[in-house]
Design a protein around this motif. Sequence first.
Motif, PDB file in Angstrom:
ATOM      1  N   PRO A  62      -3.440  16.337 -11.439  1.00  0.00           N
ATOM      2  CA  PRO A  62      -4.288  15.683 -12.357  1.00  0.00           C
ATOM      3  C   PRO A  62      -4.674  14.337 -11.970  1.00  0.00           C
ATOM      4  O   PRO A  62      -3.834  13.916 -11.308  1.00  0.00           O
ATOM      5  CB  PRO A  62      -3.029  15.872 -13.520  1.00  0.00           C
ATOM      6  CG  PRO A  62      -1.855  15.573 -12.508  1.00  0.00           C
ATOM      7  CD  PRO A  62      -2.222  16.548 -11.479  1.00  0.00           C
ATOM      8  N   PRO A  63      -5.691  14.177 -12.822  1.00  0.00           N
ATOM      9  CA  PRO A  63      -6.385  12.294 -12.688  1.00  0.00           C
ATOM     10  C   PRO A  63      -4.813  11.224 -12.770  1.00  0.00           C
ATOM     11  O   PRO A  63      -4.353  10.291 -12.065  1.00  0.00           O
ATOM     12  CB  PRO A  63      -7.150  11.789 -13.973  1.00  0.00           C
ATOM     13  CG  PRO A  63      -7.267  13.305 -13.986  1.00  0.00           C
ATOM     14  CD  PRO A  63      -6.246  14.205 -13.916  1.00  0.00           C
ATOM     15  N   ARG A  64      -3.958  11.678 -13.786  1.00  0.00           N
ATOM     16  CA  ARG A  64      -2.705  10.963 -13.777  1.00  0.00           C
ATOM     17  C   ARG A  64      -1.624  10.683 -13.040  1.00  0.00           C
ATOM     18  O   ARG A  64      -0.752   9.307 -12.983  1.00  0.00           O
ATOM     19  CB  ARG A  64      -2.179  11.544 -15.523  1.00  0.00           C
ATOM     20  CG  ARG A  64      -1.723  12.882 -15.375  1.00  0.00           C
ATOM     21  CD  ARG A  64      -0.570  12.515 -16.487  1.00  0.00           C
ATOM     22  NE  ARG A  64      -0.182  13.964 -16.470  1.00  0.00           N
ATOM     23  CZ  ARG A  64      -0.080  15.347 -15.940  1.00  0.00           C
ATOM     24  NH1 ARG A  64      -1.640  15.840 -16.494  1.00  0.00           N
ATOM     25  NH2 ARG A  64       0.946  16.586 -15.773  1.00  0.00           N
ATOM     26  N   LEU A  65      -1.907  11.570 -11.954  1.00  0.00           N
ATOM     27  CA  LEU A  65      -0.807  11.614 -10.476  1.00  0.00           C
ATOM     28  C   LEU A  65      -1.618  11.017  -9.714  1.00  0.00           C
ATOM     29  O   LEU A  65      -0.422  11.489  -8.952  1.00  0.00           O
ATOM     30  CB  LEU A  65      -0.057  12.876 -10.587  1.00  0.00           C
ATOM     31  CG  LEU A  65       0.588  12.919 -11.860  1.00  0.00           C
ATOM     32  CD1 LEU A  65       1.835  14.724 -11.682  1.00  0.00           C
ATOM     33  CD2 LEU A  65       1.992  12.065 -12.436  1.00  0.00           C
ATOM     34  N   THR A  66      -2.733   9.850  -9.579  1.00  0.00           N
ATOM     35  CA  THR A  66      -3.265   9.932  -8.219  1.00  0.00           C
ATOM     36  C   THR A  66      -3.676   8.554  -8.209  1.00  0.00           C
ATOM     37  O   THR A  66      -3.261   7.625  -9.200  1.00  0.00           O
ATOM     38  CB  THR A  66      -4.719  10.198  -8.264  1.00  0.00           C
ATOM     39  OG1 THR A  66      -5.556  10.172  -9.859  1.00  0.00           O
ATOM     40  CG2 THR A  66      -5.209  11.316  -8.108  1.00  0.00           C
ATOM     41  N   ASP A  67      -4.076   8.029  -7.176  1.00  0.00           N
ATOM     42  CA  ASP A  67      -3.606   7.153  -6.186  1.00  0.00           C
ATOM     43  C   ASP A  67      -4.752   6.249  -6.571  1.00  0.00           C
ATOM     44  O   ASP A  67      -5.758   7.149  -7.093  1.00  0.00           O
ATOM     45  CB  ASP A  67      -2.515   6.813  -5.550  1.00  0.00           C
ATOM     46  CG  ASP A  67      -3.998   7.200  -3.595  1.00  0.00           C
ATOM     47  OD1 ASP A  67      -4.948   7.831  -4.130  1.00  0.00           O
ATOM     48  OD2 ASP A  67      -3.236   7.045  -3.073  1.00  0.00           O
ATOM     49  N   GLY A  68      -4.853   4.883  -6.008  1.00  0.00           N
ATOM     50  CA  GLY A  68      -7.253   3.727  -6.134  1.00  0.00           C
ATOM     51  C   GLY A  68      -6.957   5.180  -5.144  1.00  0.00           C
ATOM     52  O   GLY A  68      -8.262   4.906  -5.019  1.00  0.00           O
ATOM     53  N   GLY A  70      -7.363   8.540  -5.262  1.00  0.00           N
ATOM     54  CA  GLY A  70      -8.293   9.518  -5.805  1.00  0.00           C
ATOM     55  C   GLY A  70      -6.894  11.083  -5.293  1.00  0.00           C
ATOM     56  O   GLY A  70      -7.134  12.059  -5.285  1.00  0.00           O
ATOM     57  N   ASN A  71      -5.774  10.220  -3.961  1.00  0.00           N
ATOM     58  CA  ASN A  71      -4.638  10.967  -3.732  1.00  0.00           C
ATOM     59  C   ASN A  71      -3.751  11.336  -4.603  1.00  0.00           C
ATOM     60  O   ASN A  71      -2.798  10.178  -4.964  1.00  0.00           O
ATOM     61  CB  ASN A  71      -4.028  10.778  -2.494  1.00  0.00           C
ATOM     62  CG  ASN A  71      -5.573  10.488  -1.800  1.00  0.00           C
ATOM     63  OD1 ASN A  71      -6.556  11.337  -1.189  1.00  0.00           O
ATOM     64  ND2 ASN A  71      -5.664  10.266  -0.871  1.00  0.00           N
ATOM     65  N   MET A 112      -7.442  14.903  -6.009  1.00  0.00           N
ATOM     66  CA  MET A 112      -7.657  14.981  -7.329  1.00  0.00           C
ATOM     67  C   MET A 112      -8.226  16.556  -7.493  1.00  0.00           C
ATOM     68  O   MET A 112      -9.239  16.838  -6.676  1.00  0.00           O
ATOM     69  CB  MET A 112      -8.729  14.556  -8.027  1.00  0.00           C
ATOM     70  CG  MET A 112      -8.358  14.105  -9.720  1.00  0.00           C
ATOM     71  SD  MET A 112      -8.461  12.764 -10.521  1.00  0.00           S
ATOM     72  CE  MET A 112      -9.865  12.545  -9.543  1.00  0.00           C
ATOM     73  N   ASN A 113      -8.189  17.471  -8.248  1.00  0.00           N
ATOM     74  CA  ASN A 113      -8.079  18.932  -8.478  1.00  0.00           C
ATOM     75  C   ASN A 113      -8.299  19.338  -7.750  1.00  0.00           C
ATOM     76  O   ASN A 113      -8.279  20.441  -7.962  1.00  0.00           O
ATOM     77  CB  ASN A 113      -9.769  18.417  -8.794  1.00  0.00           C
ATOM     78  CG  ASN A 113      -9.558  17.677 -10.552  1.00  0.00           C
ATOM     79  OD1 ASN A 113      -8.850  18.037 -10.939  1.00  0.00           O
ATOM     80  ND2 ASN A 113     -10.818  17.874 -10.317  1.00  0.00           N
ATOM     81  N   ASP A 114      -7.110  19.384  -7.026  1.00  0.00           N
ATOM     82  CA  ASP A 114      -6.693  20.323  -5.519  1.00  0.00           C
ATOM     83  C   ASP A 114      -5.539  21.160  -6.094  1.00  0.00           C
ATOM     84  O   ASP A 114      -5.168  20.426  -6.685  1.00  0.00           O
ATOM     85  CB  ASP A 114      -5.924  19.433  -4.475  1.00  0.00           C
ATOM     86  CG  ASP A 114      -6.478  19.610  -3.211  1.00  0.00           C
ATOM     87  OD1 ASP A 114      -8.551  19.411  -3.993  1.00  0.00           O
ATOM     88  OD2 ASP A 114      -7.055  18.622  -2.541  1.00  0.00           O
TER      89      ASP A 114
END
Length: 160
Positions: A62-68, A70-71, A112-114
């Motif tokens: 999810p986007p909330r768990l990604t870094d700057g 997008g990983n 994100m979304n993987d």
Amino acid sequence: MEKAREFLEKGAAGDGAARVSRLTFPPHKPHRESSFYEYFILRGVRVDRVQPGSISLSFRVPPRLTDGEGNLARGAIASLIDEIGAAVINEGSQPMDVSVDMSISYISAAKMNDELEITSRCLGRVGRYFGTTVLIQNKTTGEVVAEGRHSLFRVPASKM
């Protein structure tokens, strides 16, 4: 938790630090309800298979768990390994398990979304000391994202 969710969804406008400092959270009841932390990290995790000493889960980043970039953030990976490594040895009515040590190899990035597959196994137990392993893989490519070894100690039940 609703206050925190509402705040995070609206965003911090101007006096964000002051608004955050006014948030209050009642203590959660261990083993009866999730803490804010557990809810934040584990929301979206789906259980695929449970066997004695092993669990397999699916998780879309999810986007909330990604870094700057997008990983999936490394802190989020460590938190997933902590929570899911403890889940494989959870016995419900037993006292809480305390993390003693974690060793994590970050091998590749998850975007994100993987869709990820997370497999946790209990390596063994000596008394109240447990060892677990957690493998995080990209479900589409099979590429290993991270692998962690996690040791935990089961706190003895209180006699009070």
